[in-house]
Motif scaffolding. Structure first.
Motif, short mmCIF file in Angstrom:
data_model
loop_
_atom_site.label_atom_id
_atom_site.label_comp_id
_atom_site.label_asym_id
_atom_site.label_seq_id
_atom_site.Cartn_x
_atom_site.Cartn_y
_atom_site.Cartn_z
N SER A 124 0.83 -1.21 0.00
CA SER A 124 0.00 0.00 0.00
C SER A 124 0.86 1.26 0.00
N ILE A 125 1.90 1.25 0.85
CA ILE A 125 2.80 2.40 0.92
C ILE A 125 3.59 2.54 -0.38
N GLN A 126 4.01 1.42 -0.94
CA GLN A 126 4.74 1.47 -2.21
C GLN A 126 3.84 2.01 -3.33
N TYR A 127 2.57 1.63 -3.29
CA TYR A 127 1.62 2.18 -4.28
C TYR A 127 1.56 3.70 -4.16
N LEU A 128 1.45 4.19 -2.94
CA LEU A 128 1.36 5.64 -2.72
C LEU A 128 2.65 6.34 -3.15
N MET A 129 3.78 5.76 -2.83
CA MET A 129 5.05 6.36 -3.22
C MET A 129 5.22 6.40 -4.74
N ASN A 130 4.64 5.42 -5.41
CA ASN A 130 4.75 5.35 -6.87
C ASN A 130 3.84 6.33 -7.59
N THR A 131 2.92 6.98 -6.86
CA THR A 131 2.03 7.95 -7.50
C THR A 131 2.74 9.28 -7.74
N GLY A 132 3.88 9.47 -7.11
CA GLY A 132 4.63 10.73 -7.26
C GLY A 132 5.28 11.12 -5.95
N ALA A 133 5.71 12.37 -5.87
CA ALA A 133 6.34 12.85 -4.63
C ALA A 133 5.31 12.83 -3.50
N MET A 134 5.51 11.94 -2.52
CA MET A 134 4.49 11.73 -1.49
C MET A 134 5.05 11.96 -0.09
N ASN A 135 4.33 12.75 0.67
CA ASN A 135 4.61 12.92 2.09
C ASN A 135 3.56 12.15 2.87
N PHE A 136 3.91 11.75 4.09
CA PHE A 136 2.99 11.00 4.93
C PHE A 136 2.85 11.68 6.29
N ALA A 137 1.65 11.59 6.86
CA ALA A 137 1.41 12.06 8.22
C ALA A 137 0.57 11.01 8.94
N GLU A 138 1.05 10.54 10.09
CA GLU A 138 0.31 9.56 10.88
C GLU A 138 -0.68 10.29 11.77
N ILE A 139 -1.95 9.92 11.64
CA ILE A 139 -3.03 10.60 12.36
C ILE A 139 -3.59 9.65 13.41
N GLY A 140 -3.15 9.83 14.65
CA GLY A 140 -3.58 8.95 15.74
C GLY A 140 -2.46 8.82 16.75
N PRO A 141 -2.63 7.97 17.75
CA PRO A 141 -1.60 7.81 18.78
C PRO A 141 -0.37 7.06 18.27
N GLY A 142 0.79 7.51 18.68
CA GLY A 142 2.03 6.81 18.35
C GLY A 142 2.56 7.13 16.97
#
Length: 286
Positions: free
Chosen positions: A251-269
């Motif tokens: 899933s993460i590789q799919y998102l990274m392959n869509t282009g320049a991707m930043n991630f933000a974790e929304i929740g505890p930890g």
């Protein structure tokens, strides 16, 4: 582009949610009315030591993830380009994409938690250092046919699932393999995301039958397929998710392959952000 990612079971911790329950009082009251108990008291005080029990953990994480999302949107003033969630966290991704209301999602999560909590005698363990092909070979060679692969967290961090006795039996087998850096039994009562959740899957399908889902307002990456949800398949995806492995690395590789991707974790930890760094490292992405 930015993807918001929501954590699942295992990220719960006493104190999670903090001041958000008071900041979003109306949502907190809706949660209390739906649950029949105080979500704030459960998360902040956990007086009866229920927070680690699946039927309480899942609704608690769903609520806290939802409050964290509301806070994030309030701060940044815009929505993400993509959303994804790890197992239970996928319900928060669907909530962010407006597939259902907060209350409807909570009802689904309550039922899911109840059904999954009924599965006893199961175990799970994280195997670190081997890829899925190597783990498959070990399972085959040692006749560990009762064990399934449940979470593909990164190319070399995979969670196995099965009867607790089989997981215990497998521990020394994996630990003596030179490629295994760690074998970590997980604190779960059931063999989640495996064939042993078939009864829960069947009952959840019946519960889901009357539910209708709204048109998704943004792409949601599916745990089952590691690709965006199809509107017509929302119900089936949620049913399949209970027994299917979580394809998080894909899933993460799919998102990274869509282009320049930043991630933000929304929740505890920050478990998922740690996994993303591991995925990048193990796949050679800079």
């Amino acid at each position: 582009m930015i993807s918001y990612i929501f954590p699942g079971q295992g990220s719960q911790i006493k104190g999670m949610g903090g001041k958000l329950f008071d900041e979003f009082k109306e949502v907190t009251e809706q949660a209390d009315d739906t649950l029949g108990y105080s979500i704030k008291k459960l998360c902040l005080e956990d007086p009866d030591m229920n927070l680690s029990q699946t039927q309480y953990t899942q609704p608690a994480l769903y609520v806290v993830n939802a409050l964290c999302y509301l806070k994030k949107i309030k701060e940044v003033g815009c929505k993400p380009d993509f959303v994804a969630g790890h197992s239970l966290g996928e319900y928060n991704a669907l909530l962010a994409a407006e597939a259902f209301t907060f209350e409807a999602g909570l009802q689904l999560v309550i039922k899911r938690g109840e059904l999954m909590s009924k599965a006893t005698g199961g175990g799970m363990a994280a195997v670190i250092g081997l890829n899925k092909e190597q783990i498959f070979d070990i399972l085959q060679e040692n006749n560990l046919k009762n064990i399934d692969m449940a979470n593909y967290n990164s190319p070399a961090q995979i969670v196995i699932s099965g009867p607790k006795t089989d997981i215990d039996y497998a521990k020394p087998i994996f630990e003596t393999n030179k490629g295994v850096t760690m074998f970590i039994p997980l604190n779960t009562s059931g063999a989640f995301h495996s064939r042993y959740m078939a009864e829960a899957k069947k009952e959840f399908a019946v519960f889901l039958e009357p539910f209708a889902f709204s048109v998704l307002s943004m792409p949601v990456i599916s745990n089952v397929h590691a690709s965006p949800y199809k509107q017509s398949a929302i119900k089936q995806n949620l049913i399949e998710q209970i027994t299917s492995p979580v394809k998080w690395a894909e899933s993460i590789q799919y998102l990274m392959n869509t282009g320049a991707m930043n991630f933000a974790e929304i929740g505890p930890g920050r478990v998922l952000m740690g996994l993303i760094q591991r995925i990048k490292r193990e796949t050679g992405v800079t």
